[in-house]
Write an enzyme that holds these catalytic residues in place. Structure first.
Site, short mmCIF file in Angstrom:
data_model
loop_
_atom_site.label_atom_id
_atom_site.label_comp_id
_atom_site.label_asym_id
_atom_site.label_seq_id
_atom_site.Cartn_x
_atom_site.Cartn_y
_atom_site.Cartn_z
N SER A 46 0.86 -3.05 22.94
CA SER A 46 0.84 -2.86 24.40
C SER A 46 1.95 -1.92 24.84
O SER A 46 1.75 -1.02 25.66
CB SER A 46 1.03 -4.20 25.11
N GLN A 58 -4.14 -5.31 31.81
CA GLN A 58 -4.59 -3.91 31.80
C GLN A 58 -5.01 -3.48 33.19
O GLN A 58 -4.79 -2.34 33.59
CB GLN A 58 -5.74 -3.74 30.81
N ASP A 93 -4.16 -12.96 23.18
CA ASP A 93 -4.65 -12.36 21.93
C ASP A 93 -4.51 -13.31 20.74
O ASP A 93 -5.06 -13.05 19.67
CB ASP A 93 -3.91 -11.05 21.63
N ARG A 99 -8.78 -9.30 15.60
CA ARG A 99 -8.01 -10.57 15.71
C ARG A 99 -8.75 -11.72 15.03
O ARG A 99 -8.14 -12.63 14.50
CB ARG A 99 -7.71 -10.89 17.16
C1 S3P Z 1 -3.31 -5.78 26.84
C2 S3P Z 1 -3.70 -6.81 27.66
C3 S3P Z 1 -4.62 -7.86 27.24
C4 S3P Z 1 -4.66 -7.97 25.73
C5 S3P Z 1 -4.84 -6.63 25.07
C6 S3P Z 1 -3.71 -5.70 25.42
C7 S3P Z 1 -2.44 -4.72 27.38
O1 S3P Z 1 -5.92 -7.55 27.69
O2 S3P Z 1 -5.70 -8.85 25.37
O3 S3P Z 1 -4.88 -6.77 23.66
O4 S3P Z 1 -1.95 -3.89 26.60
O5 S3P Z 1 -2.22 -4.73 28.59
P1 S3P Z 1 -6.40 -7.92 29.19
O6 S3P Z 1 -5.60 -7.12 30.12
O7 S3P Z 1 -7.86 -7.55 29.24
O8 S3P Z 1 -6.18 -9.40 29.33
#
Ligand code: S3P
Length: 457
Positions: A41, A187, A337, A410
């Site tokens: 991330s 996200q 995750d 995962r």
């Molecule tokens: C992420 C947010 C999460 C996570 C993904 C990475 C990010 O998704 O599951 O692996 O980098 O902001 P969501 O925002 O859909 O929950």
């Protein structure tokens, strides 16, 4: 109400090799693991910030997985300069800060973070572009980002299926305002933060739950006005400083697979995972371990680039663990995750453990409510999906076997971690998909005695 197009999707990517996890020699001595890969991330976010701030940014320990890897050519197509010297990635904004003026098409493969965050940044900067992804990503919701961007004045068209990629940024200027997000997705909130950052606008983002906050921290670190407001966050523009250097800390989501193998193998000595991001919005898995009765300590904690980092020490695994319940949205997001691992952990614990309010798992690379339960049940586990909850009855012995991963990284890595504690070989179908986020996975799991190789067929 969450809208979707992928209620029962169970295929994440094009076919890749299966993995064979062989019977292993479990190490009985204390282990210290450094070299957990850089956080995925944070890697996405630092690349985008480096592309949109003056002067070059040198990024150390950038995640080497294919998800982050696909953001690099996409940014280069848009005029961003990116070099890799085998160790450090250097990102510089486009020459004279002129991003492409011709509409270009970029494809982010399977990476939802890359697609959503880039969409936000380009919308804020007013860069016309078509954003696309692979078949899997094309079935994941983009309206979480497109709707609030449209509310703030950006013109975006869906080119094929409404709500999904590909989308075209047509124009419009982001204005000051307030948006209310319908989902806890980090996200989604990060995409709007990047848009406001690109446009230098003041935007209040209201969200149903606080989820991973790396974008807030990074923007604050470079001098952008970021404040927490009731039920949300406010970004108030300001001129960002350059970010000459950034060291990406180890990914707690990657570290969790090593910790899980240690637990599943019932190791009676310590495992220390060094240089891990200890952001409270990310370490829910380790908190669950504690709740089950496993000693977990965060050591040498310090702050770097606005993120808490340190080592995670997991002690001797007790013979009997306590079942757990997860029913708080913040807690859920802090391990979103790691839910496949949390569910796998529950198979080891006599009694029922439950994860409630897990609807957002439907929108991951696969419908993870279904892919988790199918994977665990293939080992002989007892997992049931009821509405948006997952119930696991643990304590029954599992068996090695042929285990589906559905091409979801995962799910595949969780299956490997679980297989590491079982006598006999397991074959993890399409397990090679671990390369999406954690190419170093076989090598690091080898420290815990695992032999992982590709099937020959
Ligand atoms: C992420 C947010 C999460 C996570 C993904 C990475 C990010 O998704 O599951 O692996 O980098 O902001 P969501 O925002 O859909 O929950």
């Amino acid at each position: 109400m969450i809208e979707t197009t992928q209620k029962s999707k169970l295929i994440a990517s094009k076919p890749v090799h299966d993995l064979i996890v062989s019977n292993q020699q479990i190490p009985t001595t204390p282990l210290k693991v450094s070299g957990v890969p850089g956080d995925k991330s944070i890697s996405h976010r630092v690349l985008l910030v480096g592309a949109a701030t003056p002067n070059p940014t040198k990024i150390h320990n950038l995640n080497q997985g294919s998800a982050v890897g696909l953001l690099i050519p996409a940014l280069q197509t848009l005029g961003v300069q990116i070099d890799w010297d085998g160790c450090v990635t250097t990102v510089s904004p486009p020459t004279n800060n002129v991003w492409t003026s011709e509409p270009v098409r970029v494809n982010l493969g399977p990476s939802s973070a890359a697609a959503r965050l880039l969409l936000g940044l380009l919308a804020g900067l007013g860069v016309p572009a078509v954003i696309d992804g692979n078949e899997t990503l094309r079935s994941r919701p983009m309206n979480w980002v497109v709707n609030p961007l449209r509310e703030l004045g950006i013109e975006i068209d869906y080119l094929e299926t409404p709500g999904c990629l590909p989308v075209a940024i047509r124009g419009g200027c982001l204005r000051d305002g307030q948006v209310k997000l319908q989902v806890g997705s980090a996200q989604a909130s990060s995409a709007i933060l990047f848009a406001a950052f690109g446009a230098r606008r003041k935007v209040n983002i209201l969200h149903p739950v606080r989820s991973r906050d790396h974008t807030d921290r990074l923007l604050h670190y470079i001098g952008v006005g970021i404040e927490y407001i009731p039920e949300g966050i406010q970004i108030s523009g300001g001129v960002p400083q350059a970010l000459p250097e950034y060291y990406v800390p180890g990914d707690p989501s990657a570290a969790a697979f090593l910790a899980a193998a240690h637990v599943f193998q019932q190791r009676k000595t310590e495992l220390i995972l060094e240089n891990i991001c200890l952001n409270p919005t990310r370490i829910g898995f380790f908190e669950v371990l504690k709740e089950c009765g496993i000693p977990v300590e965060y050591q040498d904690v310090c702050e770097a680039f606005g993120e808490p980092i340190g080592a995670i020490a997991i002690g001797k695994v007790p013979d009997r663990l306590q079942p757990f319940q997860i029913n708080d949205p913040f807690r859920f997001h802090s391990m979103i995750d790691e839910i496949p691992l949390v569910a796998a952990l529950a198979t080891q614990i006599p009694g029922q453990s439950s994860i409630f309010g897990a609807k957002e798992l439907v929108f991951k690379e696969t419908n993870r409510l279904l892919s988790i339960s199918s994977m665990l049940n293939a080992f002989g586990g007892q997992a049931r999906v009821v509405g948006d909850a997952l119930h696991i009855t643990g304590g029954k012995a599992l068996q090695a076997g042929v285990i589906p991963s559905f091409g979801d990284h995962r799910i595949a890595m969780t299956a490997v971690a679980l297989a590491s504690s079982l006598p006999g070989d397991s074959r993890i179908l399409e397990g090679e998909c671990y390369k999406v986020s954690f190419p170093e996975f076989p090598e690091l799991m080898h420290t815990l005695g695992l032999n992982i190789h590709f099937s020959k067929e």
